[in-house]
Design a protein around this motif. Structure first.
Motif, PDB file in Angstrom:
ATOM      1  N   LYS A  46       0.843  -1.203   0.000  1.00 51.17           N
ATOM      2  CA  LYS A  46       0.000   0.000   0.000  1.00 51.17           C
ATOM      3  C   LYS A  46       0.881   1.256   0.000  1.00 51.17           C
ATOM      4  O   LYS A  46       0.628   2.193  -0.751  1.00 51.17           O
ATOM      5  CB  LYS A  46      -0.912   0.027   1.230  1.00 51.17           C
ATOM      6  CG  LYS A  46      -2.043  -0.991   1.168  1.00 51.17           C
ATOM      7  CD  LYS A  46      -3.123  -0.564   0.185  1.00 51.17           C
ATOM      8  CE  LYS A  46      -4.107  -1.668  -0.118  1.00 51.17           C
ATOM      9  NZ  LYS A  46      -4.028  -2.235  -1.453  1.00 51.17           N
ATOM     10  N   ASN A  54      -2.866   9.113  -6.066  1.00 48.70           N
ATOM     11  CA  ASN A  54      -3.447   7.810  -5.751  1.00 48.70           C
ATOM     12  C   ASN A  54      -3.556   7.693  -4.231  1.00 48.70           C
ATOM     13  O   ASN A  54      -2.759   7.030  -3.584  1.00 48.70           O
ATOM     14  CB  ASN A  54      -2.545   6.699  -6.323  1.00 48.70           C
ATOM     15  CG  ASN A  54      -3.133   5.322  -6.087  1.00 48.70           C
ATOM     16  OD1 ASN A  54      -4.264   5.201  -5.609  1.00 48.70           O
ATOM     17  ND2 ASN A  54      -2.374   4.285  -6.396  1.00 48.70           N
ATOM     18  N   GLN A  57      -6.619   4.666  -1.404  1.00 52.65           N
ATOM     19  CA  GLN A  57      -6.532   3.362  -0.758  1.00 52.65           C
ATOM     20  C   GLN A  57      -6.478   3.409   0.773  1.00 52.65           C
ATOM     21  O   GLN A  57      -6.816   2.444   1.424  1.00 52.65           O
ATOM     22  CB  GLN A  57      -5.292   2.642  -1.274  1.00 52.65           C
ATOM     23  CG  GLN A  57      -5.310   2.509  -2.777  1.00 52.65           C
ATOM     24  CD  GLN A  57      -4.872   1.127  -3.215  1.00 52.65           C
ATOM     25  OE1 GLN A  57      -4.503   0.300  -2.403  1.00 52.65           O
ATOM     26  NE2 GLN A  57      -4.933   0.872  -4.497  1.00 52.65           N
ATOM     27  N   GLU A 452      -2.357  -3.365  -7.163  1.00 53.27           N
ATOM     28  CA  GLU A 452      -3.176  -2.245  -6.664  1.00 53.27           C
ATOM     29  C   GLU A 452      -4.523  -2.696  -6.148  1.00 53.27           C
ATOM     30  O   GLU A 452      -5.220  -1.954  -5.474  1.00 53.27           O
ATOM     31  CB  GLU A 452      -3.424  -1.239  -7.792  1.00 53.27           C
ATOM     32  CG  GLU A 452      -2.185  -0.563  -8.250  1.00 53.27           C
ATOM     33  CD  GLU A 452      -2.487   0.762  -8.921  1.00 53.27           C
ATOM     34  OE1 GLU A 452      -3.575   1.325  -8.680  1.00 53.27           O
ATOM     35  OE2 GLU A 452      -1.627   1.221  -9.672  1.00 53.27           O
ATOM     36  N   ASP A 453      -4.910  -3.920  -6.543  1.00 50.83           N
ATOM     37  CA  ASP A 453      -6.284  -4.330  -6.276  1.00 50.83           C
ATOM     38  C   ASP A 453      -6.506  -5.001  -4.928  1.00 50.83           C
ATOM     39  O   ASP A 453      -7.641  -5.354  -4.607  1.00 50.83           O
ATOM     40  CB  ASP A 453      -6.777  -5.272  -7.394  1.00 50.83           C
ATOM     41  CG  ASP A 453      -6.754  -4.574  -8.741  1.00 50.83           C
ATOM     42  OD1 ASP A 453      -6.810  -3.330  -8.737  1.00 50.83           O
ATOM     43  OD2 ASP A 453      -6.653  -5.259  -9.774  1.00 50.83           O
ATOM     44  N   GLU A 455      -7.439  -5.504  -1.272  1.00 47.22           N
ATOM     45  CA  GLU A 455      -8.220  -4.700  -0.329  1.00 47.22           C
ATOM     46  C   GLU A 455      -7.839  -5.082   1.087  1.00 47.22           C
ATOM     47  O   GLU A 455      -7.257  -6.135   1.316  1.00 47.22           O
ATOM     48  CB  GLU A 455      -9.714  -4.957  -0.558  1.00 47.22           C
ATOM     49  CG  GLU A 455     -10.177  -4.398  -1.893  1.00 47.22           C
ATOM     50  CD  GLU A 455     -11.642  -4.690  -2.159  1.00 47.22           C
ATOM     51  OE1 GLU A 455     -12.373  -4.976  -1.196  1.00 47.22           O
ATOM     52  OE2 GLU A 455     -12.023  -4.643  -3.329  1.00 47.22           O
TER      53      GLU A 455
END
Ligand SMILES: Nc1nc2c(ncn2[C@@H]2O[C@H](COP(=O)(O)OP(=O)(O)OP(=O)(O)O)[C@@H](O)[C@H]2O)c(=O)[nH]1
Ligand SMILES: [Mg+2]
Length: 472
Positions: A46, A54, A57, A452-453, A455
């Motif tokens: 992260k 960006n 997140q 990036e995906d 979670e």
């Protein structure tokens, strides 16, 4: 007046430059399987991704939310003798065609990040020419089991033997207990010691401890290094074990006797293995995160859950700086923030997440005032490093609307929808264990297209507590 102002300004400048490049050592620990490696991989991931363009997140991480986090990069680690944290390997495994969790790790490792940010206000923001500062963040991953040996520092060999035998009911669950007990009982503590004989009994004790931890699901095992001997394998310093209570009339035994040799090895272990950990690493940590996997312990059962609670409270002893003269004598620890985080909370439904936090607080209650008094702030949270499930709702004729989680079960890679059950808000009582109304399930990592995906659950909240003030 003008000169005075200039002098003042120069002083402030000097101060702000000095503090501009700050340095923080964050230690991450937890018992085996608590989620340390997945957690460190997730936060590095992260942080490396965040930039002013960006910042979505980590919405609760103020430096991110305010778009002041400019860039993070990995830089050379400071300690040449420590293993490097295997970030790339872990990330590649998570991103593989069939995503895998990183494998279990058993040693200390570290990694340094340079976090470039724009100070929010104050001297730093006013005086820095390029309006950016850098926080060097060292993340150190070490096994929580190393902290479990700490109480040995304050115990004599005899006291240690007594403390080990206090868990005899747990030991009896292991098929290796009888053999060990028989071998120890056969020893005459005043007889002359031989290396071979002690090594044979120590091997039997090691087998017992390994079975207790790996098969029976317990957590407390001393000496911890017997589980992972590394370069100490076979060395006499690890070749000791507890004698039985009836063999402990210490004053009688002479030098060279089995009793005295075991006592000597115990003391050497404490001096040469336990203490150096505190001097070499622990004393240098600024902030400490302890991850706790409550679900595996609940799945395992009453005895194991209670053992984990005891293990956690033994770990908190390491942070009793204020009132432990023992620790103060040993070194001057400087940890000023301590966070216990229940990990993997994506395994349960959203309605249960408050319960996990309440449970964690109840587990830590016996040692709760440990660090507050020494100016160390202590916090608890419930997080998930890499979210492997999605929350959902199903309608049930009997129960009506019901929260569920969906995800790929780790054991058979089937996509499942399930209600893992209730997490107790308090330390579970007999009725809770009899009902056993839960089964928490391990999930495979999510299949994502890019790094990036991934979670998470509340990693931003966690970072704010641990790093927020250093990025102001
Ligand atoms: N659902 C879910 N499972 C997780 C998460 N983090 C870790 N796990 C699971 O927990 C297991 C252990 O995680 P690790 O990160 O290897 O834990 P560790 O504390 O480093 O373990 P050791 O190195 O063996 O001490 C993983 O293999 C996963 O099955 C998470 O955020 N969500
Ligand atoms: Mg690990």
């Amino acid at each position: 007046m003008n000169r005075h102002w200039q002098q003042l300004k120069n002083k402030a400048l000097e101060l702000s430059y000095r503090t501009a490049n700050q340095h923080l050592r964050l230690a991450v620990t937890g018992l085996a399987g608590a989620g340390k490696t997945a957690f460190i991989t997730a936060i590095i991931n992260k942080l490396l991704l965040v930039s002013p363009n960006n910042s979505k997140q980590l919405p609760l991480f103020s430096v991110c939310r305010d778009q002041r986090l400019l860039a993070t990069k990995r830089v050379l680690q400071p300690d040449l003798q420590l293993a490097s944290f295997g970030y790339e390997t872990a990330l590649n495994q998570l991103l593989a065609e069939t995503p895998q969790w990183p494998p279990s790790t058993t040693n200390i490792s570290e990694l340094r990040l340079a976090i470039k940010f724009r100070p929010a206000q104050g001297l730093l923001a006013k005086f820095l020419d390029d309006t950016s500062a850098t926080l060097l963040l060292d993340i150190v991953d070490y096994p929580g089991e190393w902290l479990l040996d700490l109480p040995m520092l304050g115990l004599s060999y005899q006291q240690w033997c007594d403390s080990v035998w206090a868990s005899i009911d747990n030991f009896r669950l292991s098929p290796y207990f009888e053999a060990f007990e028989a071998k120890v009982s056969a020893l005459l503590p005043d007889a002359e010691a031989s290396d071979e004989q002690l090594a044979m009994v120590a091997a039997s004790y090691q087998q017992l401890l390994l079975d207790m931890v790996q098969q029976q699901g317990f957590y407390l095992a001393q000496p911890g290094r017997l589980l992972l001997p590394g370069d100490l394998a076979g060395a006499p310093i690890l070749s000791f074990f507890p004698l039985l209570p009836q063999q402990l009339m210490a004053e009688k035994w002479v030098s060279g006797s089995i009793y005295r040799v075991l006592e000597h090895r115990y003391r050497e272990y404490v001096a040469k293995v336990v203490k150096p950990f505190y001097y070499d690493y622990f004393a240098g940590f600024d902030r400490q995160l302890v991850l706790v996997d409550c679900f595996t312990a609940l799945n395992r059962g009453k005895a194991q859950f209670e053992d984990m609670t005891r293990a956690l409270n033994a770990i908190t002893q390491s942070f009793r700086f204020g009132n432990s003269s023992l620790l103060r004598r040993l070194f001057a620890p400087k940890i000023d923030k301590l966070l216990f985080a229940a990990s993997k909370v994506d395994q349960i439904t959203r309605d249960q997440q408050g319960n996990v936090l309440a449970l964690l607080n109840a587990m830590l209650a016996p040692g709760r005032n440990f660090a507050d008094s020494a100016g160390c702030s202590v916090e608890t949270m419930a997080v998930s490093a890499i979210r492997a499930t999605r929350p959902g709702m199903v309608s049930d004729n009997e129960y009506g609307e019901q929260e569920v989680v969906t995800g790929t079960r780790l054991s058979d890679r089937q996509y499942v929808t399930l209600y893992p059950g209730q997490v107790p808000r308090h330390l579970p009582d007999e009725t809770f264990w009899q009902q056993q109304g839960f089964h928490f399930c391990d999930f495979a990592p999510p299949k994502v297209d890019s790094a990036e995906d991934f979670e998470h659950v509340r990693l931003d909240h966690l970072l704010e507590f641990l790093l927020g003030d250093k990025l102001q």
